[in-house]
Motif scaffolding. Sequence first.
Motif, PDB file in Angstrom:
ATOM      1  N   UNK A 140     -13.225   7.718  -9.147  1.00  0.00           N
ATOM      2  CA  UNK A 140     -11.645   7.534  -8.815  1.00  0.00           C
ATOM      3  C   UNK A 140     -11.287   6.087  -9.450  1.00  0.00           C
ATOM      4  N   UNK A 141     -11.716   5.878 -10.418  1.00  0.00           N
ATOM      5  CA  UNK A 141     -11.468   4.440 -11.174  1.00  0.00           C
ATOM      6  C   UNK A 141     -10.054   4.247 -11.415  1.00  0.00           C
ATOM      7  N   UNK A 142      -9.368   5.458 -12.155  1.00  0.00           N
ATOM      8  CA  UNK A 142      -7.988   5.210 -12.678  1.00  0.00           C
ATOM      9  C   UNK A 142      -7.144   4.921 -11.318  1.00  0.00           C
ATOM     10  N   UNK A 143      -7.389   5.932 -10.401  1.00  0.00           N
ATOM     11  CA  UNK A 143      -6.529   5.621  -9.043  1.00  0.00           C
ATOM     12  C   UNK A 143      -6.711   4.352  -8.431  1.00  0.00           C
ATOM     13  N   UNK A 144      -7.963   3.774  -8.653  1.00  0.00           N
ATOM     14  CA  UNK A 144      -8.297   2.200  -7.848  1.00  0.00           C
ATOM     15  C   UNK A 144      -7.644   1.200  -8.652  1.00  0.00           C
ATOM     16  N   UNK A 145      -7.753   1.329  -9.864  1.00  0.00           N
ATOM     17  CA  UNK A 145      -7.210   0.244 -10.756  1.00  0.00           C
ATOM     18  C   UNK A 145      -5.489   0.579 -10.479  1.00  0.00           C
ATOM     19  N   UNK A 146      -4.931   1.651 -10.366  1.00  0.00           N
ATOM     20  CA  UNK A 146      -3.437   1.905 -10.238  1.00  0.00           C
ATOM     21  C   UNK A 146      -3.156   1.222  -8.721  1.00  0.00           C
ATOM     22  N   UNK A 147      -3.956   1.536  -7.739  1.00  0.00           N
ATOM     23  CA  UNK A 147      -3.707   0.975  -6.438  1.00  0.00           C
ATOM     24  C   UNK A 147      -3.527  -0.643  -6.286  1.00  0.00           C
ATOM     25  N   UNK A 148      -4.736  -1.227  -7.158  1.00  0.00           N
ATOM     26  CA  UNK A 148      -4.624  -2.825  -7.342  1.00  0.00           C
ATOM     27  C   UNK A 148      -3.386  -3.416  -7.985  1.00  0.00           C
ATOM     28  N   UNK A 149      -2.991  -2.759  -9.087  1.00  0.00           N
ATOM     29  CA  UNK A 149      -1.709  -2.984  -9.903  1.00  0.00           C
ATOM     30  C   UNK A 149      -0.436  -2.898  -8.997  1.00  0.00           C
ATOM     31  N   UNK A 150      -0.582  -1.715  -8.146  1.00  0.00           N
ATOM     32  CA  UNK A 150       0.729  -1.870  -7.571  1.00  0.00           C
ATOM     33  C   UNK A 150       1.055  -2.712  -6.385  1.00  0.00           C
ATOM     34  N   UNK A 151      -0.032  -3.632  -6.267  1.00  0.00           N
ATOM     35  CA  UNK A 151       0.254  -5.023  -5.580  1.00  0.00           C
ATOM     36  C   UNK A 151       1.289  -5.796  -6.177  1.00  0.00           C
ATOM     37  N   UNK A 152       1.564  -5.654  -7.733  1.00  0.00           N
ATOM     38  CA  UNK A 152       2.484  -6.376  -8.056  1.00  0.00           C
ATOM     39  C   UNK A 152       3.986  -5.939  -7.614  1.00  0.00           C
ATOM     40  N   UNK A 153       4.083  -4.804  -7.391  1.00  0.00           N
ATOM     41  CA  UNK A 153       5.456  -3.979  -7.233  1.00  0.00           C
ATOM     42  C   UNK A 153       5.572  -3.995  -5.620  1.00  0.00           C
ATOM     43  N   UNK A 154       4.406  -4.134  -4.892  1.00  0.00           N
ATOM     44  CA  UNK A 154       4.620  -4.493  -3.410  1.00  0.00           C
ATOM     45  C   UNK A 154       5.178  -5.625  -3.189  1.00  0.00           C
ATOM     46  N   UNK A 155       4.818  -6.755  -4.022  1.00  0.00           N
ATOM     47  CA  UNK A 155       5.325  -8.225  -4.102  1.00  0.00           C
ATOM     48  C   UNK A 155       6.851  -8.078  -4.255  1.00  0.00           C
ATOM     49  N   UNK A 156       7.249  -7.147  -5.326  1.00  0.00           N
ATOM     50  CA  UNK A 156       8.617  -7.085  -5.425  1.00  0.00           C
ATOM     51  C   UNK A 156       9.181  -6.504  -4.474  1.00  0.00           C
ATOM     52  N   UNK A 157       8.736  -5.797  -3.406  1.00  0.00           N
ATOM     53  CA  UNK A 157       9.411  -5.140  -2.527  1.00  0.00           C
ATOM     54  C   UNK A 157       9.616  -6.162  -0.977  1.00  0.00           C
ATOM     55  N   UNK A 158       8.107  -6.788  -0.927  1.00  0.00           N
ATOM     56  CA  UNK A 158       8.101  -7.488   0.140  1.00  0.00           C
ATOM     57  C   UNK A 158       8.895  -8.777   0.257  1.00  0.00           C
ATOM     58  N   UNK A 159       8.668  -9.753  -0.921  1.00  0.00           N
ATOM     59  CA  UNK A 159       8.933 -10.939  -0.900  1.00  0.00           C
ATOM     60  C   UNK A 159      10.468 -11.338  -1.189  1.00  0.00           C
ATOM     61  N   UNK A 160      11.361 -10.605  -1.993  1.00  0.00           N
ATOM     62  CA  UNK A 160      12.701 -10.898  -2.133  1.00  0.00           C
ATOM     63  C   UNK A 160      13.611 -11.034  -0.885  1.00  0.00           C
ATOM     64  N   UNK A 161      13.432  -9.896  -0.047  1.00  0.00           N
ATOM     65  CA  UNK A 161      14.285  -9.900   1.084  1.00  0.00           C
ATOM     66  C   UNK A 161      13.849 -10.932   2.047  1.00  0.00           C
ATOM     67  N   UNK A 162      12.646 -11.354   2.307  1.00  0.00           N
ATOM     68  CA  UNK A 162      12.344 -12.391   3.108  1.00  0.00           C
ATOM     69  C   UNK A 162      12.847 -13.698   2.437  1.00  0.00           C
ATOM     70  N   UNK A 163      12.722 -13.904   1.201  1.00  0.00           N
ATOM     71  CA  UNK A 163      13.088 -15.019   0.591  1.00  0.00           C
ATOM     72  C   UNK A 163      14.815 -15.252   0.691  1.00  0.00           C
ATOM     73  N   UNK A 164      15.413 -14.106   0.380  1.00  0.00           N
ATOM     74  CA  UNK A 164      16.755 -14.225   0.565  1.00  0.00           C
ATOM     75  C   UNK A 164      17.115 -14.668   2.355  1.00  0.00           C
TER      76      UNK A 164
END
Length: 260
Positions: A140-164
């Motif tokens: 499941x290498x492709x899925x694992x790398x995709x999950x790891x990369x999705x942290x970038x988009x999790x950051x875009x979901x979590x941090x902006x409202x908290x910073x605002x």
Amino acid sequence: MPHTPADPSLIDSPVAVRRLLTTLALVTLGNSGMYVVAVVLPAVQAEFGVGRADASLPYTLMMVCLGIGGLFTGKLADRYGITPVLRVGALAVTGGFIWAAYSGSIWTFGLAHGLLLGMLGSSSTFAPLLADTALWWNKRRGMAVAIAASGNYVAGTVWPPLVQWGIETIGWRQTYVILGVVCGTGIFLLANLMRQRPPLVVTAPVSAGEVAPDTSRPFGLHPNHAMALLCVAGVGCCVAMSMPHGFIAGDLVFKAIQPQ
């Protein structure tokens, strides 16, 4: 031992799952800077009294330096392991946010994002971690790398409202200091869970009559040529993907700072 490659039996194992979840958290923490800078843009532009083009400088510097830094942090991770690179990235994230918080001009604010948050901070918690993840998975290498990369988009979901919320409550400078301490400390602590070296890549045996593939020439090219083409492809992909978002976000910010 941390410096000894893990046993190949750990590939696709619960150990790999735990490491993947740790990687997801690291990417979420380390890539906070590329999203929150757009949130603080109206306050920074108003405080420094700069135009729209100058106010976009920190984001530009950060993204360019992120791409350049990934080349070096990846090479360092190959040589020394991922943990030392993550520790450097943790210090860079903390220092970058604090430097930006105490900056007196848009230029020092931009340098903090480019040199520390981009070149050392975010670059340490993205490309090296994706490469590390790929070595812990097979089926499941492709899925694992995709999950790891999705942290970038999790950051875009979590941090902006908290910073605002922080900007509206305590101001952007204090919010940046807290963000730097939280993200930097989190990366530094989680780095201790990544000390085990990934398993060595084992080439499948070649049966009689078959020709072993030449792994020294990816895509049939010299490794440096292949890397250059991948870099060009990555830049082309990200530019095409980010331009609409950048224009829309910039237009919203511009309208937000205009007097009613």
